[in-house]
Design a protein around this motif. Structure first.
Motif, PDB file in Angstrom:
ATOM      1  N   TYR A 110      42.379  25.298  41.294  1.00  0.00           N
ATOM      2  CA  TYR A 110      40.843  25.694  41.436  1.00  0.00           C
ATOM      3  C   TYR A 110      39.884  25.560  42.450  1.00  0.00           C
ATOM      4  N   CYS A 152      36.802  28.933  32.088  1.00  0.00           N
ATOM      5  CA  CYS A 152      38.140  29.667  32.704  1.00  0.00           C
ATOM      6  C   CYS A 152      39.470  28.991  32.088  1.00  0.00           C
ATOM      7  N   ALA A 166      40.499  30.782  41.822  1.00  0.00           N
ATOM      8  CA  ALA A 166      41.693  30.265  41.272  1.00  0.00           C
ATOM      9  C   ALA A 166      42.982  31.051  41.987  1.00  0.00           C
ATOM     10  N   ASP A 212      47.922  25.771  37.761  1.00  0.00           N
ATOM     11  CA  ASP A 212      47.082  26.848  38.800  1.00  0.00           C
ATOM     12  C   ASP A 212      45.967  25.815  39.536  1.00  0.00           C
ATOM     13  N   TRP A 238      34.930  29.793  39.089  1.00  0.00           N
ATOM     14  CA  TRP A 238      36.219  29.179  39.648  1.00  0.00           C
ATOM     15  C   TRP A 238      37.014  30.221  40.374  1.00  0.00           C
ATOM     16  N   THR A 287      42.065  20.860  41.089  1.00  0.00           N
ATOM     17  CA  THR A 287      41.065  21.006  41.926  1.00  0.00           C
ATOM     18  C   THR A 287      41.338  20.133  43.305  1.00  0.00           C
ATOM     19  N   GLU A 316      35.724  25.022  42.601  1.00  0.00           N
ATOM     20  CA  GLU A 316      34.653  25.242  41.692  1.00  0.00           C
ATOM     21  C   GLU A 316      33.362  25.607  42.615  1.00  0.00           C
TER      22      GLU A 316
END
Length: 220
Positions: free
Chosen positions: A111, A53, A102, A109, A100, A17, A113
């Motif tokens: 993401y 996820c 993504a 990957d 999420w 993230t 939030e």
């Protein structure tokens, strides 16, 4: 070995993230739209999933670069610059959870939030009180005019107006009868007086004629 594992965890956390959290609140039955932005992701596939996820079963919808995808109440639109728009329609209370946004990448990957809160809709009941309608009657001695309209007068005033109209009707008829009676009696009296005058004139003429005849006889 422990140091390598620790470094891998830090690398994973840094690429997972970017620290952005999208907080959304909306009432049930409505729709909500928001945009998820990612760096250097213009040519990458995107997907929208529910928390946690971590499996394909958590993925709600996938999106190809520059395309639009829709499934059920969720629609995704890719802008081609690394961001894509998510539209959630006909929200339900059960939709309140973490999601999420993504992007598929080589390695890990990335993401963004999304925290969605759906609030219960409040029903507002409005009571409409209709106006009180009334009928007004206007009347004179020659003609009667009846007009009806909408008025906010109280019921007591309405009943008074109706009683007033009902009481005036008999008074007008009685006055007409009295006038007709008086006129008829007056006409009869005039006729009687005329007859009496004629009779008195005839009587006086007869008496005068008899008196003249008597006078002539005496002279002879």
């Amino acid at each position: 070995m422990k140091i390598n594992s620790f470094l891998c965890c830090l690398l994973y956390a840094g690429t997972l993230t970017d620290g952005t959290i999208i907080n959304l609140e909306e009432f049930e039955g409505r729709s909500v739209s928001f945009q998820c932005s990612h760096r250097l992701a213009g040519s990458n596939n995107k997907y929208f999933c529910k928390d946690p996820c971590i499996s394909t079963g958590d993925i709600l919808l996938t999106l190809e670069p520059g395309r639009r995808a829709e499934s059920g109440r969720i629609a995704l639109m890719d802008s081609g610059d690394g961001s894509f728009t998510v539209t959630f329609s006909n929200l339900q209370l059960s939709d309140s959870q973490k999601y999420w946004c993504a992007v598929e990448r080589t390695g890990f990957d990335t993401y963004v939030e999304v925290q969605l809160t759906v609030k219960k809709a409040v029903k507002i009941v409005t009571t409409v009180i209709p106006d009180v309608s009334s009928t007004r009657t206007y009347q004179n001695t020659n003609t009667t005019h009846l007009t009806t309209g909408i008025d906010t007068a109280e019921p007591t005033k309405l009943s008074t107006a109706l009683n007033f109209t009902a009481e005036e009707g008999p008074n007008i008829k009685t006055g007409t009868i009295v006038c007709a009676t008086v006129g008829g009696v007056g006409l009869i009296v005039i006729l009687l007086l005329a007859v009496c005058c004629r009779k008195s004139r005839k009587t006086s003429k007869l008496k005068q004629h008899e008196y003249c005849n008597s006078a002539n006889k005496i002279k002879v």
